[in-house]
Design a protein around this motif. Structure first.
Motif, PDB file in Angstrom:
ATOM      1  N   LYS A 183      -6.015  -6.585   0.831  1.00 58.46           N
ATOM      2  CA  LYS A 183      -5.635  -6.909   2.216  1.00 58.46           C
ATOM      3  C   LYS A 183      -4.897  -8.242   2.235  1.00 58.46           C
ATOM      4  N   ILE A 184      -3.821  -8.295   2.985  1.00 58.16           N
ATOM      5  CA  ILE A 184      -3.095  -9.556   3.152  1.00 58.16           C
ATOM      6  C   ILE A 184      -3.402 -10.081   4.552  1.00 58.16           C
ATOM      7  N   GLY A 185      -3.791 -11.344   4.618  1.00 62.17           N
ATOM      8  CA  GLY A 185      -4.026 -11.971   5.917  1.00 62.17           C
ATOM      9  C   GLY A 185      -3.489 -13.384   5.891  1.00 62.17           C
ATOM     10  N   THR A 186      -3.564 -14.046   7.034  1.00 61.35           N
ATOM     11  CA  THR A 186      -3.029 -15.402   7.071  1.00 61.35           C
ATOM     12  C   THR A 186      -4.012 -16.420   6.479  1.00 61.35           C
ATOM     13  N   VAL A 233      -9.972 -12.371   9.446  1.00 60.20           N
ATOM     14  CA  VAL A 233      -8.552 -12.199   9.713  1.00 60.20           C
ATOM     15  C   VAL A 233      -8.206 -10.717   9.871  1.00 60.20           C
ATOM     16  N   ILE A 234      -7.348 -10.437  10.847  1.00 57.04           N
ATOM     17  CA  ILE A 234      -6.843  -9.071  10.988  1.00 57.04           C
ATOM     18  C   ILE A 234      -5.769  -8.881   9.927  1.00 57.04           C
ATOM     19  N   ALA A 235      -5.749  -7.703   9.318  1.00 54.29           N
ATOM     20  CA  ALA A 235      -4.798  -7.466   8.225  1.00 54.29           C
ATOM     21  C   ALA A 235      -3.356  -7.603   8.704  1.00 54.29           C
ATOM     22  N   VAL A 236      -2.560  -8.341   7.927  1.00 54.80           N
ATOM     23  CA  VAL A 236      -1.097  -8.262   8.098  1.00 54.80           C
ATOM     24  C   VAL A 236      -0.676  -6.897   7.556  1.00 54.80           C
ATOM     25  N   CYS A 237      -1.243  -6.541   6.432  1.00 55.06           N
ATOM     26  CA  CYS A 237      -1.224  -5.162   5.956  1.00 55.06           C
ATOM     27  C   CYS A 237      -2.285  -5.014   4.874  1.00 55.06           C
ATOM     28  N   ALA A 238      -2.621  -3.763   4.590  1.00 51.00           N
ATOM     29  CA  ALA A 238      -3.707  -3.500   3.635  1.00 51.00           C
ATOM     30  C   ALA A 238      -3.396  -2.231   2.861  1.00 51.00           C
ATOM     31  N   PHE A 239      -4.061  -2.106   1.711  1.00 54.53           N
ATOM     32  CA  PHE A 239      -3.818  -0.924   0.883  1.00 54.53           C
ATOM     33  C   PHE A 239      -5.105  -0.516   0.167  1.00 54.53           C
ATOM     34  N   GLY A 240      -5.404   0.771   0.228  1.00 58.29           N
ATOM     35  CA  GLY A 240      -6.550   1.321  -0.496  1.00 58.29           C
ATOM     36  C   GLY A 240      -6.040   2.253  -1.580  1.00 58.29           C
ATOM     37  N   PHE A 241      -6.688   2.210  -2.740  1.00 57.94           N
ATOM     38  CA  PHE A 241      -6.246   3.070  -3.850  1.00 57.94           C
ATOM     39  C   PHE A 241      -7.464   3.597  -4.603  1.00 57.94           C
ATOM     40  N   ALA A 242      -7.407   4.854  -5.013  1.00 54.65           N
ATOM     41  CA  ALA A 242      -8.527   5.439  -5.759  1.00 54.65           C
ATOM     42  C   ALA A 242      -8.016   6.404  -6.808  1.00 54.65           C
ATOM     43  N   LEU A 243      -8.679   6.384  -7.958  1.00 50.31           N
ATOM     44  CA  LEU A 243      -8.425   7.389  -8.997  1.00 50.31           C
ATOM     45  C   LEU A 243      -9.516   8.446  -8.890  1.00 50.31           C
ATOM     46  N   HIS A 244      -9.110   9.718  -8.958  1.00 48.56           N
ATOM     47  CA  HIS A 244     -10.081  10.815  -8.890  1.00 48.56           C
ATOM     48  C   HIS A 244      -9.961  11.667 -10.155  1.00 48.56           C
TER      49      HIS A 244
END
Ligand code: FAD
Length: 295
Positions: free
Chosen positions: A177-180, A185-196
Motif C-alpha cells: 500500500k502506498i500512502g502519504t 492513512v487512506i491508500a493512494v493506491c494498493a496492490f494484493g498478489f497471491a500465488l496459487h
C-alpha cells in the motif's frame, strides 16, 4: 432517527426487510464518521453488534468463512496463516482502535475503491464469495462481481452481509500500500498478489486506482502462461527481470486512476508497477524457498 437493535440474525434480516433504508452499523468506523460529517442522515440505523455469529470464523474443507464483523485485529492475530494476504492488508488499516472495531463486512458494505480488504480478497482466488442474506434467502456473490461502482456494491436493499468465504492460502500472498505516511492513512493506491500453486493460477487486486477495486486480468494470464510454459511451478527457478518487468507494466495498464487530493493518476500508475514487481519478487522468492526445502 430510529435505532433498531436486533438480538439475532433472523431478527436483523426481518428488520432490514421491513426497513430497507435502515443503514447497517457494525464497527461504525465509517458510518459514524459519515454521520458526523452529515454525509448520511439515515431514517434508521440497524445495529448488528448483538449478533455474535458475525464475529466468528471457521474453516471447513480448506475454506475460511469469515464473519462480517470479525475485527481486523483478530484477523491479524488469528488468521495470518490461512489468510496471509488479508492479514497483511489488515495490518495497514487505520490505528489499533480502528482495527479493533472495523471489519471486512464494513469495508465491503462501504465498497470504497480505497478499502484495503478488497485487493487482498480479489487476489485470494477465484473462489472468494460474499455471503449475502435476506428474508428471501442466501446468495453467494463472487468477489469480482461484488463491486459495481464508486462506493457501490451489488447488495439488494434488503440484504446484509453474513460472511465472506475465502480459500485457505496454498502459496505465498502479499499486500502493498502506498500512502502519504506509514500509519493511519487512506491508500493512494494498493496492490494484493497471491500465488496459487495448487491450481497453477495467480491472483491480483488493485485498490484505489479505478472506480472499483479490480483484478489485473491480463497480468494474471501473462504470468500464468510463463509459469506454465517454463515449468516454473515445479522447478521454482528464477523468473528473470523481463518477466517481472512485463508483469508490472500489465498491472499498471489494468488501472484507470484519477488525479485527486491523495495523488495523481500518473503517480498511481507508476506506484502500481513498482508494487506489482515487488510483491511478485517477494512471493516468488518465498515460493522458490519452499520448493527447494521440499526437494
Ligand atoms: C481514522 C480512520 C482510519 C481508517 N483507515 C482505514 C484504512 O487504512 N483502510 C481502510 O480500508 N479503511 C480505513 N478506514 C475505514 C473503516 O475503518 C473501514 O472501512 C472498516 O472496514 C469499516 O468497518 P466497520 O465495521 O467499522 O463498518 P461500519 O462503519 O459499521 O459500516 C461501513 C459500511 O458497511 C455497511 N455495513 C456494515 N456491516 C454490514 C453488513 N453486515 N451487511 C451489509 N452492510 C454492512 C454499513 O451500512 C456502511 O455502509 C478508516 C476509518 C477511520 C475512521
Amino acid at each position: 432517527m430510529e435505532f433498531l437493535r436486533p438480538a439475532t440474525w433472523d431478527e436483523a434480516l426481518a428488520a432490514k426487510a421491513e426497513h430497507p433504508t435502515a443503514l447497517p452499523i457494525s464497527g461504525g468506523t465509517d458510518v459514524m464518521v459519515e454521520m458526523n460529517f452529515d454525509v448520511h442522515r439515515p431514517s434508521a440505523l440497524l445495529d448488528l453488534n448483538r449478533i455474535t455469529e458475525l464475529t466468528e470464523w471457521s474453516i471447513t474443507d480448506g475454506v475460511v468463512r469469515l464473519g462480517a464483523a470479525v475485527p481486523y485485529s483478530r484477523i491479524i492475530d488469528e488468521l495470518s496463516e490461512p489468510l496471509p494476504g488479508l492479514a497483511r492488508a489488515a495490518h495497514t488499516v487505520g490505528s489499533p482502535q480502528i482495527r479493533n472495531r472495523g471489519g471486512v463486512g464494513g469495508n465491503l458494505g462501504g465498497a470504497s475503491p480505497a478499502g484495503d480488504a478488497h485487493p487482498a480478497l480479489l487476489a485470494a482466488g477465484r473462489d472468494v464469495y460474499v455471503e449475502a442474506c435476506s428474508v428471501r434467502g442466501t446468495r453467494l456473490i463472487p468477489i469480482d462481481e461484488f463491486y459495481v461502482g464508486v462506493k457501490r456494491n451489488s447488495l439488494e436493499k434488503d440484504e446484509l452481509i453474513r460472511s465472506v468465504f475465502i480459500p485457505v492460502a496454498d502459496g505465498p500472498q502479499q499486500f502493498s500500500k502506498i500512502g502519504t505516511r506509514n500509519a493511519m492513512v487512506i491508500a493512494v493506491c494498493a496492490f494484493g498478489f497471491a500465488l496459487h500453486p495448487k491450481n497453477h493460477t495467480v491472483g491480483t487486486g488493485i485498490g484505489s486506482a479505478a472506480p472499483t477495486p479490480r483484478r489485473a486480468v491480463e497480468a494474471e494470464q501473462y504470468l500464468q502462461g510463463v509459469l506454465e510454459e517454463r515449468g516454473l511451478w515445479e522447478s521454482g527457478d528464477l523468473l528473470g527481470t523481463e518477466v517481472i518487468q512485463k508483469f508490472g507494466e500489465l498491472v499498471k495498464a489494468a488501472a484507470s486512476p484519477i488525479d485527486d487530493v491523495r495523488g495523481t493518476a500518473d503517480y498511481r500508475r507508476h506506484s502500481l508497477a513498482v508494487m506489482a514487481r515487488r510483491t511478485l519478487t517477494w512471493t516468488w522468492n518465498d515460493y522458490s524457498k519452499q520448493i527447494r526445502s521440499a526437494a
